[in-house]
Design a protein around this motif. Structure first.
Motif, PDB file in Angstrom:
ATOM      1  N   GLU A 385      42.506 -40.873  21.282  1.00 18.00           N
ATOM      2  CA  GLU A 385      43.248 -41.015  20.025  1.00 18.00           C
ATOM      3  C   GLU A 385      43.488 -39.617  19.438  1.00 18.00           C
ATOM      4  N   ALA A 387      45.249 -38.992  16.332  1.00 20.79           N
ATOM      5  CA  ALA A 387      45.199 -38.911  14.881  1.00 20.79           C
ATOM      6  C   ALA A 387      44.310 -40.032  14.377  1.00 20.79           C
ATOM      7  N   PRO A 388      43.100 -39.752  14.052  1.00 24.22           N
ATOM      8  CA  PRO A 388      42.388 -38.476  14.071  1.00 24.22           C
ATOM      9  C   PRO A 388      41.727 -38.229  15.427  1.00 24.22           C
ATOM     10  N   VAL A 391      36.214 -38.690  13.905  1.00 30.02           N
ATOM     11  CA  VAL A 391      35.944 -39.202  12.567  1.00 30.02           C
ATOM     12  C   VAL A 391      34.471 -38.994  12.287  1.00 30.02           C
ATOM     13  N   GLN A 392      34.187 -38.557  11.067  1.00 30.98           N
ATOM     14  CA  GLN A 392      32.780 -38.453  10.708  1.00 30.98           C
ATOM     15  C   GLN A 392      32.321 -39.788  10.152  1.00 30.98           C
ATOM     16  N   MET A 393      31.204 -40.260  10.637  1.00 32.38           N
ATOM     17  CA  MET A 393      30.693 -41.541  10.167  1.00 32.38           C
ATOM     18  C   MET A 393      29.731 -41.295   9.022  1.00 32.38           C
ATOM     19  N   SER A 394      29.315 -42.384   8.356  1.00 32.84           N
ATOM     20  CA  SER A 394      28.505 -42.211   7.153  1.00 32.84           C
ATOM     21  C   SER A 394      27.142 -41.618   7.470  1.00 32.84           C
ATOM     22  N   GLN A 399      32.551 -39.735  15.610  1.00 34.68           N
ATOM     23  CA  GLN A 399      33.083 -40.811  16.453  1.00 34.68           C
ATOM     24  C   GLN A 399      34.450 -40.421  17.008  1.00 34.68           C
ATOM     25  N   LYS A 401      37.729 -41.998  19.399  1.00 36.27           N
ATOM     26  CA  LYS A 401      38.298 -43.281  19.806  1.00 36.27           C
ATOM     27  C   LYS A 401      39.156 -43.053  21.054  1.00 36.27           C
ATOM     28  N   ASP A 431      34.458 -53.647  24.242  1.00 32.15           N
ATOM     29  CA  ASP A 431      34.339 -55.062  24.574  1.00 32.15           C
ATOM     30  C   ASP A 431      33.451 -55.215  25.815  1.00 32.15           C
ATOM     31  N   LYS A 433      33.556 -57.104  28.366  1.00 36.77           N
ATOM     32  CA  LYS A 433      34.356 -56.990  29.580  1.00 36.77           C
ATOM     33  C   LYS A 433      35.812 -57.216  29.194  1.00 36.77           C
ATOM     34  N   THR A 443      44.138 -53.107  28.259  1.00 39.11           N
ATOM     35  CA  THR A 443      43.759 -51.988  27.408  1.00 39.11           C
ATOM     36  C   THR A 443      42.503 -52.341  26.635  1.00 39.11           C
ATOM     37  N   LEU A 447      34.994 -46.884  21.423  1.00 32.01           N
ATOM     38  CA  LEU A 447      34.517 -45.984  20.384  1.00 32.01           C
ATOM     39  C   LEU A 447      33.253 -45.292  20.899  1.00 32.01           C
ATOM     40  N   ARG A 449      30.239 -42.457  19.981  1.00 36.55           N
ATOM     41  CA  ARG A 449      29.622 -41.782  18.846  1.00 36.55           C
ATOM     42  C   ARG A 449      28.492 -40.885  19.332  1.00 36.55           C
TER      43      ARG A 449
END
Lengths: 485, 299
Positions: A385, A387-388, A391-394, A399, A401, A431, A433, A443, A447, A449
């Motif tokens: 991915e 854009a972005p 990603v910063q997680m809490s 992370q 993608k 997922d 599978k 597809t 994700l 992390r």
């Protein structure tokens, strides 16, 4: 060039192919640029006589029957050879080629192109003379013409005769026969892209799409026009390969050649009248049979020329005459210019040109076989991915993608499992599978992390792996990057 | 150029160079010339048939009033009808099924995500970025921090009703002075860094209690429910993690109104309702909720 000694512009230091050759032979006149006459007055009506090359021509031509029969071969409940453009799958017997593997077909094209070059270097326009669809179809069309309209003389007469019922009665059945072949040609071509049996069925219910109708009828019309009416003009005036192949012939290439030394001076055989001295004549009796049988209407005795498709029919004609007049055969024969120049025959495996061509062919063949053997039934591409990028997680972790696209090249449902390898603390969410239908792309969103403290560089290499759950040896790894600030 | 023409009958133009190089005047074949003239005739019909001539304030409309835009619209309609027909079943399911069932159905979820990309680009990306990466002062949608909850229904509610952030200036009662604001700012920065219990920020902790910040942000800096207040303990900042910016946020609040208008320097935090903005809002809000949920942090 025979006048080269008189020509003041002739440069004696000029290196030519003739260097070191005995150039007194008249065959060598025709190397180089020279305008040669082309048959221009009306249709060529060639005489058909039997012989060795005639037989070879029929045998090679018969291979084109596979073109008509090919679409009806079945394999595993579907058409054996089917180029399914809509679903972007090429089926060739048990093999399914998807767009990802199309380079294998490109190798096949490379092989075929070089095969053309190599055979041309060895023995001239073999493709033109025996195998080309233009000359083969033309051969069949003129064969039919002879069946309907009689021998060349009758055909000539019929042509000059004004239109009347008799002429129509002879011409129309011929045109119908031509049209049938033309239609079958167009139909068979399209039948490699649309299943043949279905295409037949839809013909009788008049359900062809406009594309199918246009292509089939267009090809049919083109076939009749090219093979029935334009004929040798296609080879002489249209076909780029004809000209390219002419340029690939060198002095060591064997092509049908008229032996000038033996044949000239040509003349009719006559018993000398009493008191008259018998003229010193060569073996050529100037019967013009070699011209009469030529499908492109050239005179081989003028030497190698671009109108000549090297079909060898003049060799058959000349040999039959030589047999009758009890002279040795081979006044016209497959021979190289070097041979006439007094050089020993070079076998093709000693000619660099042929070796280079063969080398490239071998490369293409090996690449093709390698490609077919290593064609994985599964293929995965991973898109990061953008854009972005991350990603910063809490909890402070980063992370990324990805979209994993899994191609299923088998004919069974693929249950793919995606796993990720990377730093120990890496976690990923995907997922369990993904189900990919045969011949399609599935597809999965992935994700990944990594806790902030465990990231050492902005680009961390990770391996994304896919595996067929039902068939664990089917797997594929994609090397990607994990990007962080 | 030769003065006399040694080849008078071959139809050359009389231009001769180097004794024998001459320019011939060979007309193109008849069929070519016919096609050429036919082209002229064609132009006349073309000019009459199509809108060709510009007037000063308008243009000639042609014989049938054809325009490119109209043709495009017709073609677009054909394409749209085809599409609507092809995906009728998916659209129906999308409209009929509750959101929770949609995200459990892989195929439907994929369909919703794929068909949302353009909508997201048109209606959401202006503030939230093309991939939900956020913009300064606009929330990131791809992370797992949600002010109003990251469950699919909560996301849908945000789309349907909109959200308005709200934080009083200078504490709940508006009674914090500048020094206290700075102390509490240091405290919340320390909270995010994980040293909220440090002695050095104890003053700020006291201010946090005094200013009643805990009413929304929770006693530990973590909201007790998804009420729009930020989680002060995590690494994600609604506005900015810079000390000056944190101070500004506390000092002027978020969406603080004065005389019915926004107070100067107050933070703006409005997510409009899309119920009236989106075409086919009912199904498109669902679609977008699924999309946002799948961006990377849906719960």
């Amino acid at each position: 060039m025979s006048d080269q000694n008189k020509d003041p512009h002739y440069d004696a230091t000029h290196k030519s192919q003739l260097e070191g050759m005995e150039t007194s032979n008249k065959n060598l006149q025709n190397i180089g640029v020279e305008l040669l006459s082309v048959h221009t007055d009306g249709t060529v009506h060639a005489k058909r006589i039997s012989g060795r090359f005639r037989t070879i021509k029929w045998v090679v031509a018969a291979m084109w029957l596979t073109f008509f029969l090919g679409p009806y071969l079945q394999w595993d409940g579907r058409q054996a050879i089917l180029f399914d453009l809509v679903n972007r799958q090429f089926h060739i017997f048990g093999l399914t080629i998807l767009p990802q593997d199309i380079w294998v077909l490109a190798m096949m094209l490379l092989f075929a192109a070089l095969a053309l070059a190599a055979t041309t270097a060895v023995a001239g326009r073999l493709w033109c003379g025996y195998a080309c669809f233009q000359t083969v179809w033309m051969d069949v069309f003129t064969w039919l013409e002879e069946k309907f309209e009689g021998n060349p003389n009758k055909r000539q007469k019929l042509e000059q005769q004004p239109w009347n019922l008799d002429k129509i009665r002879k011409k129309v059945p011929k045109w119908l026969a031509w049209a049938f072949i033309g239609f079958m040609t167009g139909f068979s071509f399209v039948a490699y892209f649309d299943p043949a049996l279905d295409l037949w069925a839809r013909l009788f219910t008049l359900e062809w799409t406009s594309t199918e109708t246009i292509i089939i009828l267009g090809l049919a019309a083109a076939t009749v026009f090219f093979a029935g009416f334009l004929r040798e003009q296609v080879c002489i005036g249209f076909c780029p390969y004809a000209r390219i192949q002419g340029a690939m012939i060198d002095t060591e290439t064997v092509v049908p050649t008229y032996d000038v030394d033996r044949g000239e001076p040509r003349g009719r055989m006559r018993r000398p009248k009493p008191g008259e001295e018998a003229p010193e004549l060569g073996d050529c009796i100037d019967c013009n049979l070699c011209v009469a049988v030529c499908p492109t209407g050239v005179d081989i005795r003028k030497g190698q020329q671009f109108g000549c498709i090297t079909c060898g029919l003049c060799i058959d004609a000349c040999d039959s005459v030589m047999e009758k007049i009890k002279k040795p055969k081979g006044l016209i024969r497959y021979a190289s210019l070097a041979e006439f120049g007094g050089k020993p025959f070079t076998p093709f495996y000693k000619r660099p040109r042929v070796l280079v061509y063969t080398g490239i062919m071998t490369f293409a063949a090996v690449a093709m076989i390698w490609g077919l053997i290593n064609m994985s039934p599964i293929d995965m591409k991973v898109l990061h991915e953008r854009a972005p990028l991350f990603v910063q997680m809490s909890d402070g972790s980063i992370q990324n993608k990805y979209y994993a696209k899994v191609v299923n090249k088998t004919d069974q449902l693929l249950e793919a499992e995606i796993t990720v390898d990377g730093p120990d603390s890496l976690i990923y969410i995907v997922d369990e599978k993904i189900n990919v239908q045969p011949g399609t792309v599935g597809t999965a969103t992935l994700l990944v992390r990594i806790p902030k403290g465990d990231i050492e560089q902005t680009n961390t290499p990770i391996d994304i792996k896919v595996q067929d759950l039902n068939n664990p040896q089917v797997k594929e790894t994609y090397e990607s990057m994990f990007i962080s600030p | 150029m030769a003065q006399h023409n040694p080849w008078p009958d071959e139809g050359n133009t009389g231009h001769i160079w180097d004794e024998d190089i001459r320019e011939l005047d060979n007309p193109p074949p008849l069929w070519w010339m016919l096609a050429f003239y036919a082209g002229f005739v064609m132009i006349v019909f073309y000019a009459l048939y199509y809108p060709t001539i510009p007037w000063t304030d308008s243009h000639y409309k042609g014989m049938t009033g054809w325009t490119q835009v109209e043709e495009y619209k017709e073609d677009y309609q054909v394409l749209k009808n085809w599409r609507d027909q092809k995906f009728a079943q998916e659209e129906e399911q999308l409209a009929a099924l509750p959101l929770k069932e949609i995200i459990e159905n892989d195929e439907l979820k994929t369909y919703a995500v794929k068909t949302s990309k353009v909508l997201f680009g048109d209606y959401c990306a202006g503030c939230h970025g093309a991939g939900g990466q956020g913009n300064p002062n606009f929330p990131v949608l791809a992370d797992d921090d949600w002010l109003w909850g990251g469950k699919i229904d909560q996301i849908y509610t945000a789309l349907e009703k909109g959200r308005i952030g709200n934080m009083p200036a200078r504490g709940m009662m508006g009674n914090l002075n500048d020094e206290e604001v700075e102390q509490v700012a240091d405290y919340v920065i320390a909270l995010a860094n994980g040293n909220g219990d440090d002695a050095s920020v104890s003053a700020g902790k006291a201010v946090y209690q005094k200013g009643m910040c805990l009413a929304c942000h929770g006693p530990q800096g973590k909201p007790l429910a998804a009420n729009g207040a930020t989680n002060l303990t995590d690494q994600i900042w609604r506005f900015s993690s810079e000390r000056d910016e944190v101070i500004k946020t506390i000092k002027y609040g978020v969406m603080v109104k004065k005389d019915g208008e926004l107070a100067p320097n107050t933070r703006n935090a409005v997510m409009p309702s899309f119920a009236d903005r989106l075409p086919d809002a009912e199904v498109n809000m669902k679609r977008l909720a699924v999309y946002v949920h799948a961006l990377g942090g849906g719960q």
